[in-house]
Design a protein around this motif. Structure first.
Motif, PDB file in Angstrom:
ATOM      1  N   SER A 164      15.917  15.373 -34.724  1.00 46.55           N
ATOM      2  CA  SER A 164      15.409  14.677 -33.537  1.00 46.55           C
ATOM      3  C   SER A 164      14.492  13.540 -33.982  1.00 46.55           C
ATOM      4  N   ASN A 166      13.089   9.436 -32.848  1.00 40.46           N
ATOM      5  CA  ASN A 166      12.921   8.535 -31.713  1.00 40.46           C
ATOM      6  C   ASN A 166      12.469   7.151 -32.161  1.00 40.46           C
ATOM      7  N   LYS A 167      12.479   6.233 -31.228  1.00 43.33           N
ATOM      8  CA  LYS A 167      12.005   4.876 -31.492  1.00 43.33           C
ATOM      9  C   LYS A 167      10.557   4.938 -31.958  1.00 43.33           C
ATOM     10  N   ASP A 169       9.711   6.099 -34.950  1.00 43.28           N
ATOM     11  CA  ASP A 169       9.695   6.972 -36.118  1.00 43.28           C
ATOM     12  C   ASP A 169      10.214   6.226 -37.344  1.00 43.28           C
ATOM     13  N   TYR A 192      19.459   4.750 -32.146  1.00 40.26           N
ATOM     14  CA  TYR A 192      18.278   5.424 -31.597  1.00 40.26           C
ATOM     15  C   TYR A 192      16.974   4.659 -31.799  1.00 40.26           C
TER      16      TYR A 192
END
Length: 450
Positions: A164, A166-167, A169, A192
């Motif tokens: 998982s 996200n933007k 990271d 992503y």
């Protein structure tokens, strides 16, 4: 013709044996390392020479720490059907399998083709679990942490697509990673919005700290994953995996290691390394069947890593709470998975420490010979054994790489790889089926390119 007649007679005899063997007996014989053909003297189509049982006795007679003399390693070589005109130094890409592994694979393939019923194939559940347990013991993991996948590439992509992210990271990777742990991150990041930071390391590292420092400098409070190849397939440089994993762990960062160039050559333990995910293939340094590989998932991540493929058997796999959830890949060649178990038996019979010592020893001899015979030669990986494996990667301004590969193969019978790009050169990968005589011949071949 006489040899082929003998081979055909054996196959006919064993086919009759299949018809008279119960599934329960078949599994017991296979698990015990005494499957029908594999236990027979190797009057096989491959003319493999001495039997596996004889090799196990020879290895067992060696004291701990005894790497074995050249006579022992010639006995090991007899387990392979390599063309006598060839010197195979391409383990970083593909290794031949020893006859015990080949014969199990052939035997089980014939068995399924003889009777493709689900009743007959039901034995593969037991054989798969036996392989999982053997692999887990071999790599220093728990069985529930091991998924049998098709290769390193599949394992890498399962992790990349299952985490998982996200933007905002960050994922830090080595610029020498294989494309499946390099480009694959870029492809997912496009979708992503997270950032992929590529880290370069010194061309001629002198210490482990030279390799750790660039990664330490690249890590920020947004870094979620550190992904690297244990040993680079393009330079042969070995990263200090324990130190990198400890650094990442202290910062709360997940580690993903591509071990395609390590497992089978180096004696490694997943729990000692402390990584979160580790992948490798059977067909390279493990010398096992094609399309079999390992995905190690640290116990605490099994639930959190999303599966990339969901197929028949998903409910039972997810209910097990183990890495089996990553194995519902549809119809598979189960015979190769069972043969993978025989691969581990073969490696264990010789000994992990002995294999590592032999590989490093002949790689050092090859490097030494080339350094003396090839003017202006430069090596990409250091001589320090802590920072190298079985790969010897070199280049010289005196060598024309454009036809080096074909010349080595056609003139000298050397099977290897030649690269261009950022790290142009010749890659020779030494393994336990190479003798010191072949090391000398490879040295002469390298000198002949000048």
């Amino acid at each position: 013709m006489i040899e082929q007649t003998k081979c055909n007679a054996i196959l006919q005899k064993e086919a009759e044996s299949f018809r008279n063997t119960s599934r329960r007996t078949f599994i017991k014989r296979l698990a015990g390392g005494t499957a029908v053909i594999a236990a027979a003297p190797y009057i096989s189509c491959g003319k493999a020479g001495d039997s596996f049982e004889a090799l196990k006795e020879s290895a067992g007679a060696l004291s701990t720490g005894n790497i074995g003399d050249e006579a022992f390693w010639r006995e090991v070589k007899k387990q392979f059907i390599i063309d006598k005109k060839l010197i195979v130094m391409n383990a970083a890409n593909l290794s031949p399998s020893p006859v015990p592994v080949m014969e199990i694979l052939f035997e089980l393939t014939r068995d399924v083709d003889r009777d493709a019923s689900s009743q007959n194939r039901s034995k593969f559940s037991t054989l798969r679990q036996q392989t999982r347990e053997a692999v887990a013991a071999y790599i220093g993991a728990d069985p529930e942490e091991v998924a049998i996948v098709r290769n390193t590439s599949e394992g890498n992509n399962m992790v990349i697509n299952g985490l998982s992210l996200n933007k905002g990271d960050e994922v830090v990777i080595w610029d020498q990673n294989h494309p499946t742990l390099n480009v694959a991150w870029d492809v997912r990041a496009e979708r992503y919005g997270f950032t992929v930071k590529k880290v370069g390391t010194p061309l001629k590292p002198q210490t482990a700290e030279d390799l750790v420092e660039p990664f330490r400098d690249a890590i920020t409070n947004r870094t979620k994953v550190l992904a690297f190849s244990d040993i680079s397939n393009i330079t042969g440089v070995r990263l200090p995996e324990n130190e990198l994993c400890a650094m990442a762990r202290d910062a709360g960062i997940i580690t993903v290691i591509d071990g395609a160039q390590s497992i089978g050559a180096m004696n490694l333990n997943m729990h000692d390394i402390g990584c979160d995910f580790y992948t490798c293939s059977s067909h390279k340094w493990m010398m096992g069947p094609r399309e079999a590989g390992i995905l190690y998932v640290k116990k605490e991540h099994i639930t959190d890593l999303y599966p990339s493929i969901v197929g028949v058997g998903w409910e039972g796999a997810i209910g097990s709470g183990t890495a089996r959830k990553f194995e519902t890949l549809g119809q598979q060649a189960n015979e190769r998975i069972a043969a993978f178990g025989k691969t581990v038996e073969f490696l264990d019979a010789i000994g992990k420490d002995r294999i590592e010592a032999r590989i490093l020893s002949i790689a050092a001899a090859l490097r030494d010979g080339i350094s003396k015979r090839v003017p202006g030669v430069e090596f990409y990986n250091p001589q320090n054994r802590e920072m190298s494996g079985g790969i010897v990667k070199f280049a010289s301004p005196e060598i024309d790489l454009s036809d080096a590969g074909s010349t080595l193969y056609e003139t000298y019978g050397i099977v290897c790889s030649v690269h261009g790009g950022n790290f142009p050169g010749i890659r020779l990968s030494t393994h336990i089926y190479n003798t010191m005589e072949e090391i000398e011949k490879a040295t002469e071949a390298a000198a002949g390119l000048v």
